[in-house]
Design a protein around this motif. Structure first.
Motif, PDB file in Angstrom:
ATOM      1  N   MET A  47       0.743  -1.187   0.022  1.00  0.00           N
ATOM      2  CA  MET A  47       0.097  -0.232   0.038  1.00  0.00           C
ATOM      3  C   MET A  47       0.960   1.276   0.071  1.00  0.00           C
ATOM      4  O   MET A  47       1.737   1.362   0.566  1.00  0.00           O
ATOM      5  N   SER A  48       0.578   2.267  -0.742  1.00  0.00           N
ATOM      6  CA  SER A  48       1.225   3.413  -0.842  1.00  0.00           C
ATOM      7  C   SER A  48       1.199   4.120   0.484  1.00  0.00           C
ATOM      8  O   SER A  48       0.197   4.058   1.168  1.00  0.00           O
ATOM      9  N   LEU A  49       2.403   4.725   0.614  1.00  0.00           N
ATOM     10  CA  LEU A  49       2.361   5.886   1.909  1.00  0.00           C
ATOM     11  C   LEU A  49       1.094   6.886   1.882  1.00  0.00           C
ATOM     12  O   LEU A  49       0.602   7.082   2.736  1.00  0.00           O
ATOM     13  N   LEU A  50       1.090   7.334   0.671  1.00  0.00           N
ATOM     14  CA  LEU A  50      -0.096   8.417   0.401  1.00  0.00           C
ATOM     15  C   LEU A  50      -1.371   7.888   0.956  1.00  0.00           C
ATOM     16  O   LEU A  50      -2.016   8.708   1.684  1.00  0.00           O
ATOM     17  N   LEU A  51      -1.895   6.401   0.817  1.00  0.00           N
ATOM     18  CA  LEU A  51      -2.918   6.121   1.157  1.00  0.00           C
ATOM     19  C   LEU A  51      -3.115   6.137   2.689  1.00  0.00           C
ATOM     20  O   LEU A  51      -4.250   6.136   3.429  1.00  0.00           O
ATOM     21  N   LYS A  52      -2.149   6.421   3.593  1.00  0.00           N
ATOM     22  CA  LYS A  52      -2.389   6.212   4.938  1.00  0.00           C
ATOM     23  C   LYS A  52      -2.303   7.708   5.346  1.00  0.00           C
ATOM     24  O   LYS A  52      -2.430   7.731   6.695  1.00  0.00           O
ATOM     25  N   VAL A  53      -2.362   8.782   4.624  1.00  0.00           N
ATOM     26  CA  VAL A  53      -2.452   9.996   5.100  1.00  0.00           C
ATOM     27  C   VAL A  53      -4.003  10.517   5.313  1.00  0.00           C
ATOM     28  O   VAL A  53      -4.931  10.081   4.515  1.00  0.00           O
ATOM     29  N   ARG A  82      -5.137   5.137  -8.558  1.00  0.00           N
ATOM     30  CA  ARG A  82      -4.413   6.419  -9.418  1.00  0.00           C
ATOM     31  C   ARG A  82      -5.013   7.583  -9.312  1.00  0.00           C
ATOM     32  O   ARG A  82      -4.563   8.807  -9.139  1.00  0.00           O
ATOM     33  N   ASP A  83      -6.389   7.704  -9.853  1.00  0.00           N
ATOM     34  CA  ASP A  83      -7.004   8.953  -9.872  1.00  0.00           C
ATOM     35  C   ASP A  83      -7.062   9.707  -8.600  1.00  0.00           C
ATOM     36  O   ASP A  83      -6.980  10.779  -8.719  1.00  0.00           O
ATOM     37  N   VAL A  84      -7.492   8.965  -7.395  1.00  0.00           N
ATOM     38  CA  VAL A  84      -7.632   9.550  -6.284  1.00  0.00           C
ATOM     39  C   VAL A  84      -6.276  10.207  -5.682  1.00  0.00           C
ATOM     40  O   VAL A  84      -6.171  11.357  -5.406  1.00  0.00           O
ATOM     41  N   SER A  85      -5.237   9.455  -6.021  1.00  0.00           N
ATOM     42  CA  SER A  85      -3.852   9.924  -5.781  1.00  0.00           C
ATOM     43  C   SER A  85      -3.312  11.160  -6.404  1.00  0.00           C
ATOM     44  O   SER A  85      -2.815  12.120  -5.923  1.00  0.00           O
ATOM     45  N   PHE A 118      -5.418  13.462  -7.844  1.00  0.00           N
ATOM     46  CA  PHE A 118      -6.130  14.456  -7.416  1.00  0.00           C
ATOM     47  C   PHE A 118      -5.802  14.900  -6.104  1.00  0.00           C
ATOM     48  O   PHE A 118      -5.551  16.261  -6.141  1.00  0.00           O
ATOM     49  N   VAL A 119      -5.409  13.961  -5.156  1.00  0.00           N
ATOM     50  CA  VAL A 119      -5.144  14.578  -3.904  1.00  0.00           C
ATOM     51  C   VAL A 119      -3.830  15.466  -3.861  1.00  0.00           C
ATOM     52  O   VAL A 119      -3.709  16.346  -3.224  1.00  0.00           O
ATOM     53  N   LYS A 120      -2.753  14.776  -4.710  1.00  0.00           N
ATOM     54  CA  LYS A 120      -1.439  15.316  -4.715  1.00  0.00           C
ATOM     55  C   LYS A 120      -1.490  16.637  -5.307  1.00  0.00           C
ATOM     56  O   LYS A 120      -0.848  17.689  -4.851  1.00  0.00           O
ATOM     57  N   LYS A 121      -2.441  16.875  -6.412  1.00  0.00           N
ATOM     58  CA  LYS A 121      -2.523  18.366  -7.081  1.00  0.00           C
ATOM     59  C   LYS A 121      -3.227  19.328  -6.174  1.00  0.00           C
ATOM     60  O   LYS A 121      -2.794  20.352  -6.049  1.00  0.00           O
TER      61      LYS A 121
END
Length: 92
Positions: free
Chosen positions: A1-7, A74-77, A79-82
């Protein structure tokens, strides 16, 4: 799981949003800009009114839009990063 998903993220305190006839408008007074969100972006925006884990947003998009987990991730990541970069979202 990507670390981003735990944020956990939520909407920035400095932006204003309004929904009209199913369309969400996000105003950023500091930049003098308004964004018009599509259906998926609106669902993500509404999900982060309160702090929420990104993995929960992925699950919401996966279920609501009947897309695969990799596609939703992919889509959520992206969008959230942006939106973090634009300071429309903040980590919480």
């Amino acid at each position: 799981m990507s670390l981003l998903l735990k944020v956990r993220v939520c909407q920035s305190r400095d932006v204003v949003s309004h929904s009209f006839k199913g369309t969400v408008y996000v105003a950023d007074p500091s930049r003098g800009s308004v964004r018009i969100l599509n259906k998926t972006a609106s669902a993500i925006w509404n999900a982060v009114k309160q702090p929420v884990y990104i993995r929960e947003i992925v699950e919401l998009v996966e279920e609501e839009f009947n897309v695969s987990k990799p596609e939703a991730t992919r889509d959520v990541s992206n969008f959230v990063k942006k939106y973090l970069r634009l300071k429309l979202f903040r980590k919480s």
